[in-house]
Design a protein around this motif. Structure first.
Motif, PDB file in Angstrom:
ATOM      1  N   VAL A 363       1.694  -6.755  -5.333  1.00  0.00           N
ATOM      2  CA  VAL A 363       1.291  -5.088  -5.817  1.00  0.00           C
ATOM      3  C   VAL A 363       2.023  -5.564  -6.891  1.00  0.00           C
ATOM      4  N   ASP A 364       1.983  -4.232  -8.595  1.00  0.00           N
ATOM      5  CA  ASP A 364       2.726  -4.415  -9.825  1.00  0.00           C
ATOM      6  C   ASP A 364       4.142  -3.557  -9.350  1.00  0.00           C
ATOM      7  N   GLY A 365       5.194  -3.861  -8.291  1.00  0.00           N
ATOM      8  CA  GLY A 365       5.866  -3.535  -8.094  1.00  0.00           C
ATOM      9  C   GLY A 365       6.438  -4.601  -7.545  1.00  0.00           C
ATOM     10  N   GLY A 366       7.770  -3.983  -6.443  1.00  0.00           N
ATOM     11  CA  GLY A 366       8.653  -5.581  -5.288  1.00  0.00           C
ATOM     12  C   GLY A 366       9.560  -4.594  -5.098  1.00  0.00           C
ATOM     13  N   MET A 367      10.940  -5.639  -5.655  1.00  0.00           N
ATOM     14  CA  MET A 367      12.269  -5.407  -4.755  1.00  0.00           C
ATOM     15  C   MET A 367      12.731  -4.244  -5.784  1.00  0.00           C
ATOM     16  N   SER A 368      12.684  -4.685  -7.437  1.00  0.00           N
ATOM     17  CA  SER A 368      12.775  -3.674  -8.318  1.00  0.00           C
ATOM     18  C   SER A 368      13.492  -2.365  -7.999  1.00  0.00           C
ATOM     19  N   ASP A 369      11.882  -1.782  -7.227  1.00  0.00           N
ATOM     20  CA  ASP A 369      12.114  -0.165  -7.119  1.00  0.00           C
ATOM     21  C   ASP A 369      12.003   0.274  -5.627  1.00  0.00           C
ATOM     22  N   ASN A 370      12.040  -1.401  -4.529  1.00  0.00           N
ATOM     23  CA  ASN A 370      12.396  -0.886  -3.193  1.00  0.00           C
ATOM     24  C   ASN A 370      13.406  -2.546  -2.965  1.00  0.00           C
ATOM     25  N   ALA A 371      14.779  -2.241  -2.711  1.00  0.00           N
ATOM     26  CA  ALA A 371      15.629  -3.894  -2.606  1.00  0.00           C
ATOM     27  C   ALA A 371      15.898  -3.425  -0.854  1.00  0.00           C
ATOM     28  N   ARG A 372      15.853  -2.502  -0.253  1.00  0.00           N
ATOM     29  CA  ARG A 372      15.905  -2.107   1.318  1.00  0.00           C
ATOM     30  C   ARG A 372      14.934  -3.345   1.691  1.00  0.00           C
ATOM     31  N   PRO A 373      14.078  -3.634   1.449  1.00  0.00           N
ATOM     32  CA  PRO A 373      13.418  -5.073   2.204  1.00  0.00           C
ATOM     33  C   PRO A 373      14.235  -6.339   1.949  1.00  0.00           C
ATOM     34  N   ALA A 374      14.863  -6.289   0.571  1.00  0.00           N
ATOM     35  CA  ALA A 374      15.572  -7.511   0.488  1.00  0.00           C
ATOM     36  C   ALA A 374      17.116  -7.547   0.815  1.00  0.00           C
ATOM     37  N   LEU A 375      17.620  -6.742   0.661  1.00  0.00           N
ATOM     38  CA  LEU A 375      19.260  -6.251   1.476  1.00  0.00           C
ATOM     39  C   LEU A 375      18.981  -6.296   2.706  1.00  0.00           C
ATOM     40  N   TYR A 376      18.212  -5.795   3.356  1.00  0.00           N
ATOM     41  CA  TYR A 376      18.613  -5.090   4.991  1.00  0.00           C
ATOM     42  C   TYR A 376      17.566  -5.860   5.847  1.00  0.00           C
ATOM     43  N   GLY A 377      16.430  -6.299   5.226  1.00  0.00           N
ATOM     44  CA  GLY A 377      15.706  -6.897   6.389  1.00  0.00           C
ATOM     45  C   GLY A 377      14.816  -5.911   6.829  1.00  0.00           C
ATOM     46  N   ALA A 378      14.366  -4.591   5.779  1.00  0.00           N
ATOM     47  CA  ALA A 378      13.735  -2.876   6.466  1.00  0.00           C
ATOM     48  C   ALA A 378      12.307  -3.066   6.348  1.00  0.00           C
ATOM     49  N   ASP A 379      11.626  -2.894   7.189  1.00  0.00           N
ATOM     50  CA  ASP A 379      10.417  -2.817   7.803  1.00  0.00           C
ATOM     51  C   ASP A 379      10.591  -1.060   6.783  1.00  0.00           C
ATOM     52  N   TYR A 380       8.730  -1.587   6.138  1.00  0.00           N
ATOM     53  CA  TYR A 380       8.231  -0.581   5.964  1.00  0.00           C
ATOM     54  C   TYR A 380       6.699  -0.380   6.780  1.00  0.00           C
ATOM     55  N   SER A 381       5.592   0.322   6.288  1.00  0.00           N
ATOM     56  CA  SER A 381       4.385   0.372   6.933  1.00  0.00           C
ATOM     57  C   SER A 381       3.866   1.214   5.746  1.00  0.00           C
ATOM     58  N   VAL A 382       2.412   0.668   5.816  1.00  0.00           N
ATOM     59  CA  VAL A 382       1.381   1.058   4.289  1.00  0.00           C
ATOM     60  C   VAL A 382      -0.064   0.998   4.586  1.00  0.00           C
ATOM     61  N   ARG A 383      -0.839   1.775   3.833  1.00  0.00           N
ATOM     62  CA  ARG A 383      -2.005   1.869   3.915  1.00  0.00           C
ATOM     63  C   ARG A 383      -2.839   1.967   2.634  1.00  0.00           C
ATOM     64  N   ILE A 384      -4.188   1.722   2.883  1.00  0.00           N
ATOM     65  CA  ILE A 384      -4.928   1.615   1.553  1.00  0.00           C
ATOM     66  C   ILE A 384      -4.672   3.495   1.436  1.00  0.00           C
ATOM     67  N   ALA A 385      -4.962   3.531  -0.020  1.00  0.00           N
ATOM     68  CA  ALA A 385      -4.479   4.700  -0.491  1.00  0.00           C
ATOM     69  C   ALA A 385      -6.027   5.278  -1.085  1.00  0.00           C
ATOM     70  N   ASN A 386      -6.962   4.241  -1.966  1.00  0.00           N
ATOM     71  CA  ASN A 386      -7.929   5.237  -2.604  1.00  0.00           C
ATOM     72  C   ASN A 386      -9.217   5.172  -2.010  1.00  0.00           C
ATOM     73  N   ARG A 387      -9.380   4.356  -0.334  1.00  0.00           N
ATOM     74  CA  ARG A 387     -10.710   4.780   0.611  1.00  0.00           C
ATOM     75  C   ARG A 387      -9.882   4.635   2.079  1.00  0.00           C
ATOM     76  N   VAL A 388     -10.819   5.082   2.898  1.00  0.00           N
ATOM     77  CA  VAL A 388     -11.396   4.198   3.965  1.00  0.00           C
ATOM     78  C   VAL A 388     -12.191   3.077   4.008  1.00  0.00           C
ATOM     79  N   THR A 389     -12.289   1.879   5.282  1.00  0.00           N
ATOM     80  CA  THR A 389     -13.091   0.859   5.071  1.00  0.00           C
ATOM     81  C   THR A 389     -13.451   0.973   6.711  1.00  0.00           C
ATOM     82  N   ASP A 390     -14.317   0.234   6.978  1.00  0.00           N
ATOM     83  CA  ASP A 390     -14.202  -0.085   8.124  1.00  0.00           C
ATOM     84  C   ASP A 390     -14.335  -1.617   8.847  1.00  0.00           C
TER      85      ASP A 390
END
Length: 490
Positions: A363-390
């Motif tokens: 993606v067009d961002g990363g550790m510069s806008d979310n350092a927590r995964p690199a700093l702490y091994g933090a887990d996050y959740s993600v979803r496609i935002a512009n559509r749904v698909t089967d």
């Protein structure tokens, strides 16, 4: 080999990927927004798009670009009020009051500060910059607390001059420094003393030891002598002890143990004068993934109140006024980050006799806008935002654009296997400690922050441009016709 969408005849989920962590369950629907992870107003539109506060992801991306921090104002402010009311109600039942401080380090802007004050909270700051933001927002300095293990003389002087409500003294050295600044400014400064209770909590577990090996606070058994030193200063007024046991805490057991230890010393201090208050800190946990089970706030407040009441009864002392300092629990779940997918790459991994594949989505961002995964091994959740698909769920890793192998935004989640370049991706629960920890690594500008409410969006903090990044470089020849100093850094 890239995952292939199933035929229209069958859309059964594929077996769980052996590369997935044990906590990550294969979803029946990789489009679904798990309860408790997303802002309160988050929903799918009739066409399958994610919207928050009545504004669609595509509209936000079109107007403000990506990456983009999005804060659900209604959710953030509702959480702030709910926490305040829950603690006020539960502690009123045991005969005392509560002051709730929003921990500004989680995320602070002038508008956020105004929300918190309007909803009945105070604000905790821990630097001269955060103090300046709160004052620029028009916050009454009496409603501010000042933390920090190494507050500079300039910061202490500015805080006492501004009329700050409380300063948390973090070391013996600071007693003299705060007293001198207060005397110089002709004020009597209210102070708390931060102590290490020996309790350190994280998620479902806590550790109770004799001492904590950390930079904050003083050893609990040193508190009586240090409080005597504070009381000897005419320019200081001692309010009480302050303890903080950790962050991302589920359950009240750690708070109960810390309260017991703090109130033991609190009772001793009453022999030397009034101790009107006890600050139990913050650290209340939130859900970052569907495996997280944070304690409901009302339940947490009730358990903490019961513990404090029992400890005071057992010691025969009055229940002091209580202060708490939530930050993440207010702003974390109210925020998401929107990204645009740039490239996808399937990686085959040899795992014994069972082959497995992971789909990398950059993606067009990363550790510069979310350092927590690199700093702490933090887990996050993600979803496609512009559509749904089967398409069947595929195990994905959301990678950033930075020149670091550890630049990971979401280590593991399932997305529909037809995720593709150009898709908008939304990462949940990024309201806390993402913008506030953001950097300009690789000369990437920090994203804008927008608030959404009632089908409208407005900028809280504008994004940085290349001009912003170059402005402090004194070696650059300033030329208003130079096109390289304009535009985005993405």
């Amino acid at each position: 080999m890239a995952p292939t969408p199933p035929s229209t005849a069958s859309h059964r989920p594929a077996p769980g990927n052996p590369l997935a962590p044990a906590w990550l369950a294969l979803p029946a629907d990789a489009n679904a927004l798990a309860d408790g992870l997303w802002p309160a107003t988050a929903a799918r539109t009739a066409t399958g798009e994610l919207e928050i506060g009545g504004v669609t992801a595509s509209a936000l991306a079109a107007e403000f670009g990506t990456p983009l921090y999005v804060i659900d104002e209604t959710d953030a402010r509702t959480r702030a009020r709910d926490i305040r009311r829950a603690f006020e109600t539960e502690f009123a039942a045991i005969g005392t009051t509560v002051r709730v401080y929003y921990a500004g380090k989680a995320f602070l802007s002038t508008e956020i500060a105004r929300w918190m004050i309007a909803d009945g909270l105070n604000i905790d700051v821990c630097s001269g910059g955060e103090l300046a933001v709160a004052l620029a927002a028009g916050v009454d300095p009496a409603r501010l607390g000042f933390h920090g293990n190494n507050k500079s003389l300039v910061e202490i002087y500015a805080a006492t001059r501004a009329g700050i409500g409380t300063i948390v003294i973090d070391s013996a050295i600071e007693i003299e420094r705060v007293a001198a600044a207060a005397e110089s400014n002709g004020v009597v400064q209210d102070v708390r003393l931060r102590v290490n209770s020996g309790v350190h909590a994280h998620t479902h577990e806590f550790l109770a030891t004799a001492h904590e090996d950390q930079k904050f606070g003083v050893v609990l058994e040193d508190a009586p002598a240090l409080v005597a030193a504070i009381r000897s200063k005419a320019s200081l007024r001692f309010l009480g002890l302050h303890g903080h046991i950790g962050s991302q805490i589920f359950g009240a057991e750690g708070f109960a143990e810390a309260a017991s230890r703090l109130l033991t010393v609190h009772a001793q201090l009453l022999d030397g004068g009034p101790v009107p208050e006890l600050n139990l800190g913050g650290g209340f946990g939130i859900a970052y993934t569907s495996a997280d089970t944070p304690t409901p706030i009302r339940e947490l407040a009730a358990q903490m109140a019961a513990s404090v009441s029992a400890e005071c009864v057992s010691r025969g002392i009055p229940v002091p006024a209580i202060a708490i300092e939530p930050g993440r629990a207010i702003i974390g779940p109210a925020g998401i980050t929107l990204y645009t997918a740039g490239t996808t790459k399937a990686v085959d991994v040899a795992l014994g006799s069972r082959p497995a594949a992971r789909l990398y989505v950059s993606v067009d961002g990363g550790m510069s806008d979310n350092a927590r995964p690199a700093l702490y091994g933090a887990d996050y959740s993600v979803r496609i935002a512009n559509r749904v698909t089967d398409a069947a769920p595929a195990l994905v890793r959301i990678a950033g654009k930075h020149c670091e192998s550890g630049d990971i935004v979401v280590d593991a989640d399932y997305l529909p296997g037809d995720v593709e370049p150009g898709d908008l991706l939304a990462v949940a629960a990024t309201g806390a400690y993402c913008w506030s920890l953001a950097s300009n690594y690789n000369y990437v500008g920090r994203p804008a922050v927008v608030a959404v409410r009632d089908s409208a969006a407005r900028v809280l903090v504008r994004g940085e441009t290349i001009s912003d990044l170059l402005a402090r470089d004194t070696g650059i020849r300033r030329d208003s016709t130079d096109p390289s100093t304009e535009g985005t850094t993405r």
